[in-house]
Design a protein around this motif. Structure first.
Motif, PDB file in Angstrom:
ATOM      1  N   PHE A 192      25.784  65.499 103.116  1.00 60.44           N
ATOM      2  CA  PHE A 192      24.664  64.652 102.701  1.00 60.44           C
ATOM      3  C   PHE A 192      24.525  63.481 103.662  1.00 60.44           C
ATOM      4  O   PHE A 192      25.547  62.870 104.022  1.00 60.44           O
ATOM      5  CB  PHE A 192      24.916  64.065 101.305  1.00 60.44           C
ATOM      6  CG  PHE A 192      25.146  65.090 100.234  1.00 60.44           C
ATOM      7  CD1 PHE A 192      24.133  65.960  99.853  1.00 60.44           C
ATOM      8  CD2 PHE A 192      26.373  65.178  99.577  1.00 60.44           C
ATOM      9  CE1 PHE A 192      24.343  66.905  98.851  1.00 60.44           C
ATOM     10  CE2 PHE A 192      26.594  66.111  98.575  1.00 60.44           C
ATOM     11  CZ  PHE A 192      25.574  66.983  98.217  1.00 60.44           C
ATOM     12  N   GLU A 193      23.287  63.153 104.001  1.00 60.95           N
ATOM     13  CA  GLU A 193      23.037  61.902 104.721  1.00 60.95           C
ATOM     14  C   GLU A 193      22.539  60.905 103.683  1.00 60.95           C
ATOM     15  O   GLU A 193      21.541  61.159 103.005  1.00 60.95           O
ATOM     16  CB  GLU A 193      21.982  62.109 105.806  1.00 60.95           C
ATOM     17  CG  GLU A 193      21.766  60.861 106.639  1.00 60.95           C
ATOM     18  CD  GLU A 193      20.584  61.011 107.607  1.00 60.95           C
ATOM     19  OE1 GLU A 193      20.756  60.782 108.805  1.00 60.95           O
ATOM     20  OE2 GLU A 193      19.476  61.368 107.137  1.00 60.95           O
ATOM     21  N   MET A 194      23.273  59.764 103.585  1.00 65.01           N
ATOM     22  CA  MET A 194      22.971  58.795 102.529  1.00 65.01           C
ATOM     23  C   MET A 194      22.737  57.408 103.113  1.00 65.01           C
ATOM     24  O   MET A 194      23.379  57.023 104.089  1.00 65.01           O
ATOM     25  CB  MET A 194      24.157  58.691 101.551  1.00 65.01           C
ATOM     26  CG  MET A 194      24.537  59.962 100.843  1.00 65.01           C
ATOM     27  SD  MET A 194      23.359  60.490  99.592  1.00 65.01           S
ATOM     28  CE  MET A 194      23.522  59.228  98.346  1.00 65.01           C
ATOM     29  N   ILE A 195      21.833  56.675 102.470  1.00 65.22           N
ATOM     30  CA  ILE A 195      21.701  55.243 102.769  1.00 65.22           C
ATOM     31  C   ILE A 195      22.419  54.530 101.629  1.00 65.22           C
ATOM     32  O   ILE A 195      22.039  54.679 100.460  1.00 65.22           O
ATOM     33  CB  ILE A 195      20.220  54.793 102.802  1.00 65.22           C
ATOM     34  CG1 ILE A 195      19.398  55.660 103.742  1.00 65.22           C
ATOM     35  CG2 ILE A 195      20.127  53.306 103.151  1.00 65.22           C
ATOM     36  CD1 ILE A 195      19.636  55.464 105.189  1.00 65.22           C
TER      37      ILE A 195
ATOM     38  N   LYS B 229      15.387  54.862 109.407  1.00 65.54           N
ATOM     39  CA  LYS B 229      15.367  53.414 109.688  1.00 65.54           C
ATOM     40  C   LYS B 229      14.453  52.695 108.709  1.00 65.54           C
ATOM     41  O   LYS B 229      14.735  51.581 108.274  1.00 65.54           O
ATOM     42  CB  LYS B 229      14.875  53.174 111.130  1.00 65.54           C
ATOM     43  CG  LYS B 229      15.973  53.358 112.140  1.00 65.54           C
ATOM     44  CD  LYS B 229      15.539  52.911 113.514  1.00 65.54           C
ATOM     45  CE  LYS B 229      16.545  53.415 114.531  1.00 65.54           C
ATOM     46  NZ  LYS B 229      15.922  53.883 115.760  1.00 65.54           N
ATOM     47  N   ASN B 230      13.368  53.373 108.349  1.00 62.04           N
ATOM     48  CA  ASN B 230      12.426  52.754 107.411  1.00 62.04           C
ATOM     49  C   ASN B 230      13.074  52.526 106.045  1.00 62.04           C
ATOM     50  O   ASN B 230      12.891  51.485 105.420  1.00 62.04           O
ATOM     51  CB  ASN B 230      11.190  53.663 107.299  1.00 62.04           C
ATOM     52  CG  ASN B 230      10.175  53.090 106.375  1.00 62.04           C
ATOM     53  OD1 ASN B 230      10.251  53.291 105.165  1.00 62.04           O
ATOM     54  ND2 ASN B 230       9.245  52.327 106.922  1.00 62.04           N
ATOM     55  N   VAL B 231      13.865  53.503 105.592  1.00 64.94           N
ATOM     56  CA  VAL B 231      14.562  53.334 104.302  1.00 64.94           C
ATOM     57  C   VAL B 231      15.604  52.209 104.434  1.00 64.94           C
ATOM     58  O   VAL B 231      15.712  51.338 103.565  1.00 64.94           O
ATOM     59  CB  VAL B 231      15.237  54.649 103.849  1.00 64.94           C
ATOM     60  CG1 VAL B 231      15.973  54.458 102.530  1.00 64.94           C
ATOM     61  CG2 VAL B 231      14.201  55.772 103.704  1.00 64.94           C
ATOM     62  N   GLN B 232      16.328  52.212 105.540  1.00 63.12           N
ATOM     63  CA  GLN B 232      17.336  51.157 105.751  1.00 63.12           C
ATOM     64  C   GLN B 232      16.682  49.771 105.718  1.00 63.12           C
ATOM     65  O   GLN B 232      17.197  48.839 105.110  1.00 63.12           O
ATOM     66  CB  GLN B 232      18.017  51.338 107.114  1.00 63.12           C
ATOM     67  CG  GLN B 232      18.969  52.507 107.155  1.00 63.12           C
ATOM     68  CD  GLN B 232      19.652  52.593 108.504  1.00 63.12           C
ATOM     69  OE1 GLN B 232      19.058  53.027 109.493  1.00 63.12           O
ATOM     70  NE2 GLN B 232      20.903  52.162 108.556  1.00 63.12           N
ATOM     71  N   LYS B 233      15.518  49.702 106.377  1.00 64.88           N
ATOM     72  CA  LYS B 233      14.797  48.408 106.446  1.00 64.88           C
ATOM     73  C   LYS B 233      14.450  47.925 105.030  1.00 64.88           C
ATOM     74  O   LYS B 233      14.620  46.751 104.695  1.00 64.88           O
ATOM     75  CB  LYS B 233      13.511  48.621 107.261  1.00 64.88           C
ATOM     76  CG  LYS B 233      12.903  47.334 107.764  1.00 64.88           C
ATOM     77  CD  LYS B 233      11.797  47.640 108.757  1.00 64.88           C
ATOM     78  CE  LYS B 233      10.531  46.969 108.265  1.00 64.88           C
ATOM     79  NZ  LYS B 233       9.329  47.469 108.872  1.00 64.88           N
ATOM     80  N   GLN B 234      14.011  48.871 104.183  1.00 66.00           N
ATOM     81  CA  GLN B 234      13.626  48.473 102.814  1.00 66.00           C
ATOM     82  C   GLN B 234      14.845  47.972 102.025  1.00 66.00           C
ATOM     83  O   GLN B 234      14.744  47.028 101.258  1.00 66.00           O
ATOM     84  CB  GLN B 234      12.992  49.655 102.092  1.00 66.00           C
ATOM     85  CG  GLN B 234      11.657  50.100 102.673  1.00 66.00           C
ATOM     86  CD  GLN B 234      11.128  51.312 101.922  1.00 66.00           C
ATOM     87  OE1 GLN B 234      10.786  51.223 100.754  1.00 66.00           O
ATOM     88  NE2 GLN B 234      11.071  52.445 102.589  1.00 66.00           N
ATOM     89  N   VAL B 235      16.002  48.647 102.238  1.00 68.22           N
ATOM     90  CA  VAL B 235      17.217  48.225 101.511  1.00 68.22           C
ATOM     91  C   VAL B 235      17.644  46.840 102.002  1.00 68.22           C
ATOM     92  O   VAL B 235      17.995  45.959 101.212  1.00 68.22           O
ATOM     93  CB  VAL B 235      18.353  49.263 101.687  1.00 68.22           C
ATOM     94  CG1 VAL B 235      19.649  48.765 101.053  1.00 68.22           C
ATOM     95  CG2 VAL B 235      17.950  50.596 101.071  1.00 68.22           C
TER      96      VAL B 235
ATOM     97  N   GLY C  96      17.436  38.700  97.872  1.00 66.93           N
ATOM     98  CA  GLY C  96      18.381  38.262  96.839  1.00 66.93           C
ATOM     99  C   GLY C  96      18.857  39.364  95.899  1.00 66.93           C
ATOM    100  O   GLY C  96      19.452  39.057  94.864  1.00 66.93           O
ATOM    101  N   SER C  97      18.602  40.609  96.205  1.00 65.89           N
ATOM    102  CA  SER C  97      19.079  41.769  95.408  1.00 65.89           C
ATOM    103  C   SER C  97      18.824  41.541  93.916  1.00 65.89           C
ATOM    104  O   SER C  97      19.739  41.673  93.103  1.00 65.89           O
ATOM    105  CB  SER C  97      20.575  41.995  95.635  1.00 65.89           C
ATOM    106  OG  SER C  97      20.896  41.907  96.982  1.00 65.89           O
ATOM    107  N   LYS C  98      17.602  41.188  93.579  1.00 63.62           N
ATOM    108  CA  LYS C  98      17.349  40.729  92.204  1.00 63.62           C
ATOM    109  C   LYS C  98      17.459  41.843  91.152  1.00 63.62           C
ATOM    110  O   LYS C  98      18.073  41.658  90.109  1.00 63.62           O
ATOM    111  CB  LYS C  98      15.953  40.100  92.143  1.00 63.62           C
ATOM    112  CG  LYS C  98      15.915  38.749  92.862  1.00 63.62           C
ATOM    113  CD  LYS C  98      14.587  38.064  92.662  1.00 63.62           C
ATOM    114  CE  LYS C  98      14.395  36.955  93.676  1.00 63.62           C
ATOM    115  NZ  LYS C  98      13.433  37.270  94.725  1.00 63.62           N
TER     116      LYS C  98
END
Ligand SMILES: Cc1cc2nc3c(=O)[nH]c(=O)nc-3n(C[C@H](O)[C@H](O)[C@H](O)COP(=O)(O)OP(=O)(O)OC[C@H]3O[C@@H](n4cnc5c(N)ncnc54)[C@H](O)[C@@H]3O)c2cc1C
Length: 499
Positions: free
Chosen positions: A170-173, A52-58, A65-67
């Motif tokens: 594989f588990e991927m974000i 969840k922490n990785v998802q939150k960062q993405v 704005g996905s700069k």
């Protein structure tokens, strides 16, 4: 020239030796961590929380704005790769703090691990429970994430293939922050594209790996060879022998080397037992060389765990450049237990202390040549570098039906990893020009360059070399909306791409 510069250039060991106690402290800390983790369960923080922490960062990256494209936040110095990963400075870094073994399923013969688990840590865990990975890459500090995304090979690869062939799911974000489990059945295209993608198709958060029963010994046969014809004949023979479970060779010059073949076993002949990993044991490659000088083949039983660690102490044969006397018998008996120092710390030290010119002649590269072309390839490598010893390790492409894109090429050939690590004695050696010539030669002969090391490939050369594999990769990048989220693999792995 200042005293410091003189010492760095001529006695680098004075600086490197301090890394030894630092590494011991680091290892003790890490050991304590893993022991406590085993007692209290596989994770302090639940795996789901970390995902969840990785998802939150993405998602945060999207909200902002996905700069710039994303990459992992792991600093360059921690990676085993000698590449300068300066692309990290201009990208959005995502923390992936995932150093735990999640679950062992003995019935299904699978272990589920997080990407920051090191191969050394996983080895200890599995062996203590009677299991092992079919492919155990040799440096303890290599991480599972790095081996999946960047590739891994071992002396059992002629039987099981590259590291990716022992990965089952594989588990991927993904680029939009979703979490997906992918395997050969639910999405074969995505599953096949992940290995060798260098983190450019999503973030890996877990992987299921095949395991096999651990056998405590390997019966290893050392066969010295004294001409290139003999090298190729013996190497081909053992690679194609279905009873052989481990194949590798060390060439000490163009015509002389030792080809080793091994079979894992439950029993040993005690008078032929060699505890390779004892603190006082000599470096493995030096031990191998004795068979060449004695002009005599030999058979030994080695504890399998020692065999797995065989190249650790001397980092294959790079240690003489770092602590030249570390194989001295007195040093080994007194301080051998503290070796090897952390490769990542040494890498950091060399990068920051040693002037660039002093590394000019240094080659650290692996090429995958077809077994059938080994003889010409070795002659070519000799002409270009004259670096010895050279590591030979065969790999077969065990492509299951429907998963042809797991292979880098369409061809089914056996490739031999030719590992060239050391300083070239060639006067006026031009590393970049040599690398370019070798890469061109690899393309022309249908071979490839390992991408973990520095490459000089231009974009069109890269596209030509990996044309088959890139067809699927490019398709997946579009389908998974990766274009904005992650750089193209070429932008990460090639010196030209990174600049
Ligand atoms: C001296 C030396 C010896 C070596 N010996 C061997 C050997 O015996 N056998 C062998 O197979 N290989 C060997 N290698 C090569 C090694 O396998 C590769 O360099 C490997 O990719 C390095 O792994 P790492 O743990 O340092 O990963 P890193 O360099 O940190 O990562 C490699 C790539 O994977 C990506 N990545 C890592 N984790 C994730 C994640 N969670 N999500 C998304 N992307 C991720 C990174 O962004 C990077 O692009 C050796 C290399 C050197 C320099």
């Amino acid at each position: 020239m200042s005293v410091i510069t003189y010492l760095v250039q001529n006695h680098f060991w004075i600086f490197a030796i301090w890394v030894v106690p630092m590494s011991v402290i680091y290892d003790l800390f890490y050991l304590a961590y893993t022991r406590v983790a085993y007692i209290f369960g596989p994770t302090f923080v639940k795996h789901e929380e970390k995902v969840k922490n990785v998802q939150k960062q993405v998602r945060q990256w999207m909200e902002e704005g996905s700069k710039t494209p994303m990459c992992t936040a792991r600093p360059c110095w921690k990676s085993i790769s000698l590449q300068t990963m300066n692309y990290k400075n201009r990208m959005h870094k995502v923390q992936i703090n995932m150093p735990d073994i999640i679950h062992l399923d003995e019935e299904k013969r699978l272990v589920r691990v997080e990407p920051m688990v090191s191969i050394g840590q996983l080895n200890d865990f599995l062996i203590s429970r009677g299991w092992t990975l079919p492919v155990v890459p040799e440096l303890d500090d290599l991480t599972i994430g790095g081996l999946v995304m960047g590739g891994g090979i071992e002396s059992t690869s002629h039987k099981y293939g590259l590291f990716q062939y022992i990965c089952k799911a594989f588990e991927m974000i993904t680029a939009d922050g979703s979490v997906v489990w992918t395997d050969k059945d639910n999405d074969p295209e995505y599953f096949c594209a992940i290995p060798f993608s260098y983190g450019t198709l999503g973030f890996l958060t877990a992987v299921d790996l095949d395991i096999v029963p651990y056998k405590p010994y390997i019966k290893l046969t050392y066969e010295p060879v004294y001409s290139l014809d003999e090298v190729v004949a013996e190497f081909t023979r053992v690679t194609n022998d279905p009873t052989v479970e481990s194949v590798e060779g060390i060439m000490f010059n163009l015509n002389e080397g030792v080809i080793m073949n091994g079979v894992f076993t439950d029993e040993c002949e005690p008078d032929k037992l060699n505890y390779l990993a004892k603190w006082y044991s000599p470096w493995f490659y030096k031990h191998v060389e004795t068979y060449l000088t004695k002009r005599q083949s030999g058979v030994e039983y080695i504890p399998t765990i020692d065999f797995y660690h065989r190249q650790n102490k001397a980092f294959f044969w790079l240690m003489p450049y770092i602590i030249p006397f570390a194989n001295n018998v007195v040093f080994r008996y007194l301080f051998g237990w503290s070796m090897p120092p952390k490769f990542s710390l040494l890498k950091w030290l060399r990068k920051n202390l040693v002037p660039k010119e002093q590394n000019e002649n240094f080659v650290c590269q692996d090429f995958g040549y077809e077994l059938e072309k080994l003889q010409d390839s070795l002659k070519f490598v000799d002409e270009q570098t004259k670096v010895y010893p050279i590591w030979l390790c065969p790999t077969r492409h065990c492509v299951p039906e429907g998963l042809e894109y797991l292979n880098l090429f369409k061809r089914e050939a056996v490739h031999v990893d030719v590992g060239i690590y050391g300083f070239s004695p060639i006067k006026g050696f031009k590393p970049e020009a040599t690398q370019k010539r070798m890469e061109r030669h690899a393309i022309d002969t249908g071979c490839y360059v390992a991408l973990y090391a520095e490459t000089q490939l231009t974009r069109s050369d890269f596209d030509e070399m990996f044309e088959f594999n890139l067809r699927n990769y490019d398709k997946i990048r579009k389908r998974m909306n990766c274009e904005k989220a992650f750089p193209h693999v070429y932008e990460k792995i090639s010196k030209l791409g990174r600049s």
